[in-house]
Design an enzyme around this catalytic site. Structure first.
Site, PDB file in Angstrom:
ATOM      1  N   ASP A  88       0.854  -1.188   0.000  1.00  0.00           N
ATOM      2  CA  ASP A  88       0.000   0.000   0.000  1.00  0.00           C
ATOM      3  C   ASP A  88       0.889   1.236   0.000  1.00  0.00           C
ATOM      4  O   ASP A  88       1.800   1.361   0.811  1.00  0.00           O
ATOM      5  CB  ASP A  88      -0.893   0.009   1.247  1.00  0.00           C
ATOM      6  CG  ASP A  88      -1.945   1.095   1.130  1.00  0.00           C
ATOM      7  OD1 ASP A  88      -2.750   1.043   0.191  1.00  0.00           O
ATOM      8  OD2 ASP A  88      -1.929   2.030   1.970  1.00  0.00           O
ATOM      9  N   GLY A 484      18.769 -21.398 -56.397  1.00  0.00           N
ATOM     10  CA  GLY A 484      20.035 -22.106 -56.542  1.00  0.00           C
ATOM     11  C   GLY A 484      20.464 -22.724 -55.224  1.00  0.00           C
ATOM     12  O   GLY A 484      19.871 -22.447 -54.176  1.00  0.00           O
TER      13      GLY A 484
END
Ligand SMILES: Cc1cn([C@@H]2O[C@H](COP(=O)(O)OP(=O)(O)OP(=O)(O)O)[C@@H](O)[C@H]2O)c(=O)[nH]c1=O
Length: 590
Positions: A88, A484
């Site tokens: 708190d 390729g």
């Protein structure tokens, strides 16, 4: 990463943060703590006049918040979490306690009270250890508070109202948020900044150390008594029920315990964390929570057609992992989730997540099947890899390959700009990205260097799927694709060859072969940009030659050594994102 070793003590416990404050969630998450969020329903209405001081009030409120959650969870499941954390935060000025303003007028009176003066911010924290036995809940509370003094400048009426109208003050004690716009009101801070933001992380870690390592020893036993559930051990000290499994081994048996297998358990846990992430991504939880208002678990469950209970658990786990945040209004995405876990996030990694979810093993080393069932020819003996996953053409269905391309694309997109800008490449006019896949890096290079033409050279079966990954917009014509095989076919001519994120999947012999081909193709003065996920400094010790463990990462030194041997000079290294490493070498005269 978990810096505070004592936070690791909590990694194997079920920890709950009894707070709806997104700031507290963020601070603890950043510290590496894993926790569920269960906001407390305790009404913050304790009679302030009964408390001897403002911090006493904050501590008691924090304690009541945490106890309310512990009791509620125990009642619901008859099983409480191991640890509940409550906090708190209050502002104290001239003997007055200020909490969150109830409306704009209240915010005004708070802020004008603070104007030009020093005040104190107190955060009270309660760490509640819980233990459920025979249907009963036993708790032990450790508590503390931290004070930070904050001085405000004189605030003009205009500034004050402008700030109030921004909406920021309303959910914050004292009516301001030091971490955001409210920082402009602050002249001086004495003490822990995070304490003002809502959680005193430093004191919290010290408190945990006190609890888990009494008298500074690396002793896992909490020092405190846990009333109602402890007993006395042979040393006469009080024992607790909720401490880690380490304490099960005692002087009664005369055996000293083996070192606690923290790393091992973390591994088991991290698998669970990954599973939760996979599931949430598959179910499109983050897409559902994107942009819209927060949703409650039952609403998410309804939209997913899943059970409310299971969905709730999944969402809470996502909160603990930092992908969701939870408030009284429901669950919403964190920034990380919006950016990386939604389908259309700018840097979405959802494809990567889904791919790993569906194919956890077939793309990595799979020692258990090596040499026996021959299920995946992609893996060699003892899991030594024989090439990047997307090049293992024969082993993947079209669907798998697409999923894989999505995964690789999302990862490449994330690091592409870092890689493209790791060095000044403006002297090159043509580049060839070998194994460049969907072209994510090629496009980033094109965007950075408007003169550069980039050819992506990859297997035909890879390139046939890349059309859907191409960006719109200017400069896309700088990038072209050429099918390729870089081991078989002659490499396209280029000033700069790029070999990015493909080497780690090849064994040393193949790496040597590929880089030798590049060295032969590269003209004097041409460059080789090599990008890989590099091993950490401990691997530097192994830098002589190309020794590495199967499936492991090579260090920067290993790659630099190899490039020099192949005739590249002036080899320079740079980081390219969090872990990838980039090396640029210039081809010397043959
Ligand atoms: C001074 C200051 C406070 N805060 C926030 O103020 C809330 C305090 O209220 P609380 O009652 O302690 O917490 P809560 O938000 O109601 O959550 P819960 O823990 O569920 O009670 C917390 O959020 C804090 O971050 C900031 O974000 N920045 C600041 O500079």
């Amino acid at each position: 990463m978990v810096l505070c070793p004592v936070i690791r003590k909590l990694l194997h416990k079920r920890v709950v943060l009894a707070s709806a404050s997104p700031r507290r969630q963020e601070i603890l998450r950043q510290a590496g703590l894993r926790f569920e969020v269960v906001p407390s329903r305790f009404k913050e209405m304790l009679p302030k006049a009964l408390f001897p001081s403002p911090p006493a009030y904050a501590v008691e409120t924090a304690k009541q918040k945490a106890l309310e959650v512990a009791r509620r969870m125990h009642q619901k499941d008859l099983r409480a979490p191991d640890v509940v954390i409550g906090a708190d935060t209050i502002v104290a000025v001239g003997g007055l306690i200020l909490e969150k303003p109830v409306d704009k007028q209240d915010a005004y009176s708070m802020l004008s009270r603070l104007s030009g003066k020093e005040h104190s911010v107190f955060t009270g924290v309660a760490i509640v250890h819980c233990c459920s036995r025979d249907g009963r809940l036993d708790t032990d509370v450790s508590e503390f508070y931290e004070e930070t003094r904050v001085r405000f400048s004189e605030l003009s009426e205009d500034l004050l109202w402008e700030y109030i109208d921004s909406g920021e003050p309303m959910d914050k004690a004292g009516g301001y948020g030091i971490q955001a716009l409210g920082g402009m009101l602050v002249e001086q801070v004495h003490g822990d900044f995070l304490n003002v933001v809502g959680f005193p992380l430093n004191r919290f870690c010290k408190k945990l150390a006190e609890l888990y390592y009494p008298s500074g020893r690396e002793d896992p036993r909490p020092a405190q008594s846990h009333q109602g559930r402890g007993g006395r051990d042979e040393d006469g000290g009080e024992r607790t029920q909720a401490a880690g499994p380490e304490e099960a081994v005692s002087s009664r048996t005369g055996h000293s315990p083996p070192p606690f297998p923290t790393g091992l358990l973390e591994l088991v846990d991290s698998f669970k964390a990954s599973k939760a992430l996979f599931t949430a991504c598959k179910l499109k939880v983050f897409d559902l929570l994107k942009d819209g208002a927060p949703l409650k678990a039952v609403d998410v469950a309804g939209k997913l057609g899943a059970s409310a209970c299971g969905t709730g658990r999944l969402l809470d786990t996502c909160v603990a992992l930092g992908f969701l945040q939870k408030t009284d209004r429901g669950y919403s995405n964190t920034e990380t989730a919006n950016l990386h876990l939604t389908s259309d996030g700018a840097y979405s990694l959802r494809g990567l997540v889904l791919h790993h979810s569906d194919h956890p093993w077939d793309l990595s080393a799979r020692p258990e099947s090596a040499g026996r069932d021959g299920v995946d020819p992609h893996d060699g003996a003892l899991g030594e890899r024989t090439g990047p996953p997307c090049q293992a053409s024969c082993t993947h269905s079209e669907e798998t390959r697409l999923g894989l391309l999505r995964a690789m694309h999302s990862l490449a997109k994330l690091t592409a700009r870092h890689v493209a800008t790791a060095f000044d490449l403006s002297r090159f006019s043509s580049a060839c990205d070998l194994g460049g896949c969907t072209g994510a890096l090629a496009h980033a290079l094109a965007r950075e260097y408007p003169r550069l033409r980039v050819t992506v050279f990859d297997l035909p079966e890879v390139l046939q799927h890349v059309a859907g990954f191409q960006p719109d917009g200017p400069r896309t014509e700088q990038v072209s694709f050429l099918p390729g095989d870089f081991f078989e076919d002659s490499l396209p001519e280029a000033d700069l060859y790029v070999v990015s994120r493909i080497l780690r999947d090849w064994p040393d012999g193949k790496v040597h072969e590929l880089l030798s081909r590049v060295a032969r193709a590269c003209k004097p003065g041409g460059g080789l940009l090599l990008v890989d996920v590099a091993a950490g400094p401990e691997a530097e010790a192994e830098a002589e030659g190309l020794r590495r463990r199967a499936g492991g990462e090579r260090s920067a030194a290993v790659y630099a050594h190899l490039l020099r041997r192949l005739g590249f000079a002036d080899v320079r290294a740079a980081g390219a994102g969090v872990r990838p490493l980039a090396l640029l070498g210039t081809r010397g005269a043959p």
